[in-house]
Enzyme design. Structure first.
Site, PDB file in Angstrom:
ATOM      1  N   PHE A  24       0.867  -1.174   0.000  1.00 18.39           N
ATOM      2  CA  PHE A  24       0.000   0.000   0.000  1.00 18.39           C
ATOM      3  C   PHE A  24       0.902   1.221   0.000  1.00 18.39           C
ATOM      4  O   PHE A  24       1.751   1.352   0.876  1.00 18.39           O
ATOM      5  CB  PHE A  24      -0.911   0.027   1.239  1.00 18.39           C
ATOM      6  CG  PHE A  24      -1.810   1.238   1.278  1.00 18.39           C
ATOM      7  CD1 PHE A  24      -3.006   1.265   0.577  1.00 18.39           C
ATOM      8  CD2 PHE A  24      -1.439   2.378   1.995  1.00 18.39           C
ATOM      9  CE1 PHE A  24      -3.824   2.392   0.603  1.00 18.39           C
ATOM     10  CE2 PHE A  24      -2.250   3.506   2.026  1.00 18.39           C
ATOM     11  CZ  PHE A  24      -3.447   3.512   1.325  1.00 18.39           C
ATOM     12  N   ASP A 109       9.089   2.989   1.557  1.00 23.15           N
ATOM     13  CA  ASP A 109       7.893   3.699   2.018  1.00 23.15           C
ATOM     14  C   ASP A 109       7.795   3.484   3.525  1.00 23.15           C
ATOM     15  O   ASP A 109       7.394   2.426   3.988  1.00 23.15           O
ATOM     16  CB  ASP A 109       6.657   3.137   1.292  1.00 23.15           C
ATOM     17  CG  ASP A 109       5.370   3.864   1.686  1.00 23.15           C
ATOM     18  OD1 ASP A 109       5.363   4.533   2.751  1.00 23.15           O
ATOM     19  OD2 ASP A 109       4.377   3.753   0.943  1.00 23.15           O
ATOM     20  N   LYS A 138       2.446  10.630   8.056  1.00 23.74           N
ATOM     21  CA  LYS A 138       1.710  10.230   9.273  1.00 23.74           C
ATOM     22  C   LYS A 138       2.423  10.719  10.540  1.00 23.74           C
ATOM     23  O   LYS A 138       2.273  11.879  10.907  1.00 23.74           O
ATOM     24  CB  LYS A 138       1.482   8.717   9.292  1.00 23.74           C
ATOM     25  CG  LYS A 138       0.580   8.278   8.136  1.00 23.74           C
ATOM     26  CD  LYS A 138      -0.083   6.934   8.339  1.00 23.74           C
ATOM     27  CE  LYS A 138      -1.095   6.673   7.232  1.00 23.74           C
ATOM     28  NZ  LYS A 138      -0.731   5.610   6.326  1.00 23.74           N
TER      29      LYS A 138
END
Ligand SMILES: *Cc1c(COP(=O)(O)O)cnc(C)c1O
Length: 292
Positions: A24, A109, A138
């Site tokens: 993702f 990532d 985040k």
């Protein structure tokens, strides 16, 4: 950045980015193309070309996928949405070596697994390697929406002023927030506390897992990025958790994700375990009701 890097280096044919099944990378046009899953891409075509996915953990498929048109390998050191799957350190080192051998870039990532989540500032530090390009977001804003792309000087060499940019990129408010968060999270004492609490949480989770074999199968993950592989439907566990006032989030592979704040206290860990246990009891006793 990877494409522009090779374009400027006189290898404009190197455009392809290899990613992994179950990955993702977000919901921008490029990110859904990178993940390539039906769930992410359905109805959003035509997809941006130049991405391909290989099965997670399949070295042969990966090596076979590398060609003269490969620019980079893109991977999450710990798959988040994919079901809390940590890439073994040896595999991350292997990826680094593979990229070096082929002269391609390693893109990590760390949007979900970075910023102290695993007990090191970045998850890849456990493997003792460094990426060429890394995405961070985040946790870097501590709740404020902020993301960053980090790169080595060599990988970023083509990103000269005016080449690329973003309207809000580098905005002073976002950067001030990021700096304040970094001051806390990069502190070695803070990170060692994260590791200690992660150990406590993991150990305590074995209780509900052993006590509710019809609901839970095992604990997986690393640091404060843990997953409960479920036997009952993970959505039922998440719903029952809401009723017991503990917020979790489902992930692929029938996993319930636990991503507590890095500032969680020991008492809160104990409380969370009690609530998870209550949620599991609820799922066991009224499976239909829990999912309704
Ligand atoms: C959250 C996340 C992103 C960003 O997702 P958006 O939906 O684009 O905000 C990217 N990569 C990983 C691993 C994530 O967990």
């Amino acid at each position: 950045m990877a494409r522009r890097h090779f374009f400027d280096a006189g290898q404009p044919e190197r455009v392809e980015i290899i990613a992994f099944e179950g990955a993702f990378h977000g919901r921008s046009s490029a990110a859904i193309a990178a993940a390539g899953t039906e769930k992410m891409t359905r109805g959003f075509g035509p997809l941006l070309p130049g991405f391909r996915q290989v099965p997670w953990g399949d070295n042969e498929a990966l090596e076979a996928a590398i060609s003269d048109t490969t620019a980079a390998i893109l991977i999450e050191p710990v798959q988040g949405e994919g079901g809390i799957r940590p890439l073994p350190d040896a595999c991350l080192r292997g990826l680094r070596a593979l990229c070096d051998q082929h002269g391609i870039l390693l893109i990590l990532d760390e949007v979900q697994c970075g910023m102290g989540r695993t007990g090191r500032l970045f998850a890849h530090e456990w493997a003792g390697i460094t990426p060429d390009i890394m995405m961070v977001a985040k946790g870097i804003g501590g709740g404020f929406p902020l993301g960053a792309v980090l790169a080595t000087e060599a990988a970023a060499s083509a990103m000269t002023a005016g080449t690329h940019g973003s309207t809000y990129g580098g905005n002073p408010l976002g950067c001030a927030v990021g700096c304040a968060v970094m001051d806390h999270i990069a502190d070695p004492e803070f990170l060692s506390e994260v590791r200690r609490k992660a150990g406590l949480l993991r150990q305590k989770l074995e209780g509900p897992v052993a006590g509710h074999p019809q609901v839970f199968e095992e604990v997986r993950g690393t640091g404060l990025m843990l997953g409960l592989k479920c036997r009952a439907p993970n959505a039922d566990v998440v719903t029952a958790g809401y009723d017991a006032l503990v917020i979790t989030v489902p992930a692929a592979d029938n996993v319930v994700r636990l991503l507590p704040p890095l500032t969680i206290s020991d008492d809160e860990i104990v409380e969370a375990i009690a609530r998870l246990d209550a949620a599991a009891t609820r799922v066991e006793s009224a499976p239909e009701k829990a999912s309704a």
